[in-house]
Design a protein around this motif. Structure first.
Motif, PDB file in Angstrom:
ATOM      1  N   ASP A  52       0.833  -1.202   0.000  1.00 37.09           N
ATOM      2  CA  ASP A  52       0.000   0.000   0.000  1.00 37.09           C
ATOM      3  C   ASP A  52       0.864   1.247   0.000  1.00 37.09           C
ATOM      4  O   ASP A  52       0.537   2.253  -0.635  1.00 37.09           O
ATOM      5  CB  ASP A  52      -0.909  -0.001   1.231  1.00 37.09           C
ATOM      6  CG  ASP A  52      -1.878  -1.170   1.228  1.00 37.09           C
ATOM      7  OD1 ASP A  52      -2.632  -1.307   0.255  1.00 37.09           O
ATOM      8  OD2 ASP A  52      -1.861  -1.950   2.195  1.00 37.09           O
ATOM      9  N   GLN A  53       1.984   1.197   0.723  1.00 37.84           N
ATOM     10  CA  GLN A  53       2.874   2.350   0.793  1.00 37.84           C
ATOM     11  C   GLN A  53       3.489   2.674  -0.573  1.00 37.84           C
ATOM     12  O   GLN A  53       3.555   3.842  -0.981  1.00 37.84           O
ATOM     13  CB  GLN A  53       3.979   2.111   1.830  1.00 37.84           C
ATOM     14  CG  GLN A  53       3.527   2.269   3.272  1.00 37.84           C
ATOM     15  CD  GLN A  53       2.928   0.997   3.858  1.00 37.84           C
ATOM     16  OE1 GLN A  53       2.738   0.005   3.157  1.00 37.84           O
ATOM     17  NE2 GLN A  53       2.627   1.021   5.149  1.00 37.84           N
ATOM     18  N   LEU A  54       3.926   1.638  -1.281  1.00 40.80           N
ATOM     19  CA  LEU A  54       4.516   1.867  -2.597  1.00 40.80           C
ATOM     20  C   LEU A  54       3.451   2.299  -3.608  1.00 40.80           C
ATOM     21  O   LEU A  54       3.760   2.993  -4.583  1.00 40.80           O
ATOM     22  CB  LEU A  54       5.227   0.608  -3.078  1.00 40.80           C
ATOM     23  CG  LEU A  54       6.423   0.154  -2.221  1.00 40.80           C
ATOM     24  CD1 LEU A  54       7.143  -1.007  -2.885  1.00 40.80           C
ATOM     25  CD2 LEU A  54       7.389   1.299  -1.959  1.00 40.80           C
ATOM     26  N   ALA A  55       2.200   1.915  -3.383  1.00 38.35           N
ATOM     27  CA  ALA A  55       1.106   2.383  -4.238  1.00 38.35           C
ATOM     28  C   ALA A  55       0.944   3.895  -4.100  1.00 38.35           C
ATOM     29  O   ALA A  55       0.681   4.596  -5.079  1.00 38.35           O
ATOM     30  CB  ALA A  55      -0.195   1.675  -3.877  1.00 38.35           C
ATOM     31  N   VAL A  56       1.110   4.408  -2.879  1.00 38.31           N
ATOM     32  CA  VAL A  56       1.023   5.857  -2.645  1.00 38.31           C
ATOM     33  C   VAL A  56       2.159   6.574  -3.368  1.00 38.31           C
ATOM     34  O   VAL A  56       1.961   7.626  -3.993  1.00 38.31           O
ATOM     35  CB  VAL A  56       1.069   6.165  -1.132  1.00 38.31           C
ATOM     36  CG1 VAL A  56       1.190   7.669  -0.896  1.00 38.31           C
ATOM     37  CG2 VAL A  56      -0.175   5.623  -0.445  1.00 38.31           C
ATOM     38  N   ILE A  57       3.361   6.006  -3.289  1.00 38.57           N
ATOM     39  CA  ILE A  57       4.514   6.600  -3.974  1.00 38.57           C
ATOM     40  C   ILE A  57       4.271   6.658  -5.476  1.00 38.57           C
ATOM     41  O   ILE A  57       4.497   7.683  -6.129  1.00 38.57           O
ATOM     42  CB  ILE A  57       5.793   5.790  -3.670  1.00 38.57           C
ATOM     43  CG1 ILE A  57       6.169   5.933  -2.192  1.00 38.57           C
ATOM     44  CG2 ILE A  57       6.951   6.247  -4.556  1.00 38.57           C
ATOM     45  CD1 ILE A  57       7.309   5.020  -1.770  1.00 38.57           C
TER      46      ILE A  57
END
Length: 216
Positions: A52-57
């Motif tokens: 999910d964090q890399l999706a935000v990036i």
């Protein structure tokens, strides 16, 4: 850690998003919810997926590129992104970057501070460093129940239905990946993890304060 590892740009995005809000919107209709989940997973796949964090990036990077091409409205509509949230994150990132420069942590020319910004391995390592000790392991399937994440403190929590990793809850394999998360919140079905990333053991090995060798 991001400065040391030359991946400052994505770290700025995550730091600001965690302090403000998730840029992904949650539609009301079921069909749109499925499209939104698919769009988020597509963005996460740009950095290796299962995060999910890399999706935000990825979302911020793609939004920024779309804005420069004059396609901001189209991108936000297609990927269920909040335009106002992205604009706020952009401003927060600039403020944070200026503070880092003012305090002498990075040079005025920040172009060489993000040479590894698109390296998934480096990003995972920095993410582990930033979130540690918020780590758990997805447990094997038990009878007909969904799988759960066991935290380092022994708590049993679920993955949020709109997490890119939610489908792992239905996986029948005995593979038990390590999962980093930002926080545990209480929902209708008990304790849940909203944002998570599947990581490997090596970054954790470098950060762990205690190491125990499990019996064969």
């Amino acid at each position: 850690f991001a400065i040391m590892m030359n991946c400052l740009d994505p770290a700025l995005t995550l730091a600001c998003a965690s302090d403000y809000r998730d840029p992904f919107t949650l539609p009301m209709l079921l069909i749109d919810k499925k499209r939104a989940d698919a769009a988020k997973s597509e963005l996460a796949s740009l950095y290796g997926g299962t995060s999910d964090q890399l999706a935000v990036i990825a979302a911020f990077e793609c939004w920024n590129n779309a804005k420069q091409r004059g396609q901001e409205e189209r991108f936000c509509s297609e990927y269920f992104i909040s335009k106002s949230t992205m604009s706020m994150l952009s401003g927060m990132r600039k403020q944070l970057q200026n503070e880092l420069i003012r305090n002498g942590l990075i040079p005025d020319d920040v172009s060489r501070c993000s040479l590894n910004a698109r390296d998934p391995g480096v990003l995972h390592a920095v993410l582990v460093a930033g979130l540690y000790p918020m780590v758990g392991r997805l447990r094997p399937p038990h009878k007909n129940a969904k799988r759960f994440v066991e935290t380092s403190g022994g708590d049993k929590v679920r993955l949020h239905p709109h997490s890119t990793n939610f489908k792992l809850s239905f996986s029948k394999t005995n593979h038990c990946p390590l999962i980093m998360y930002d926080e545990v919140t209480r929902g209708d079905g008990g304790m849940i993890i909203r944002n998570s990333t599947v990581v490997g053991p090596l970054p954790l090995l470098l950060l762990a304060t205690e190491i125990a060798v499990a019996p064969a």
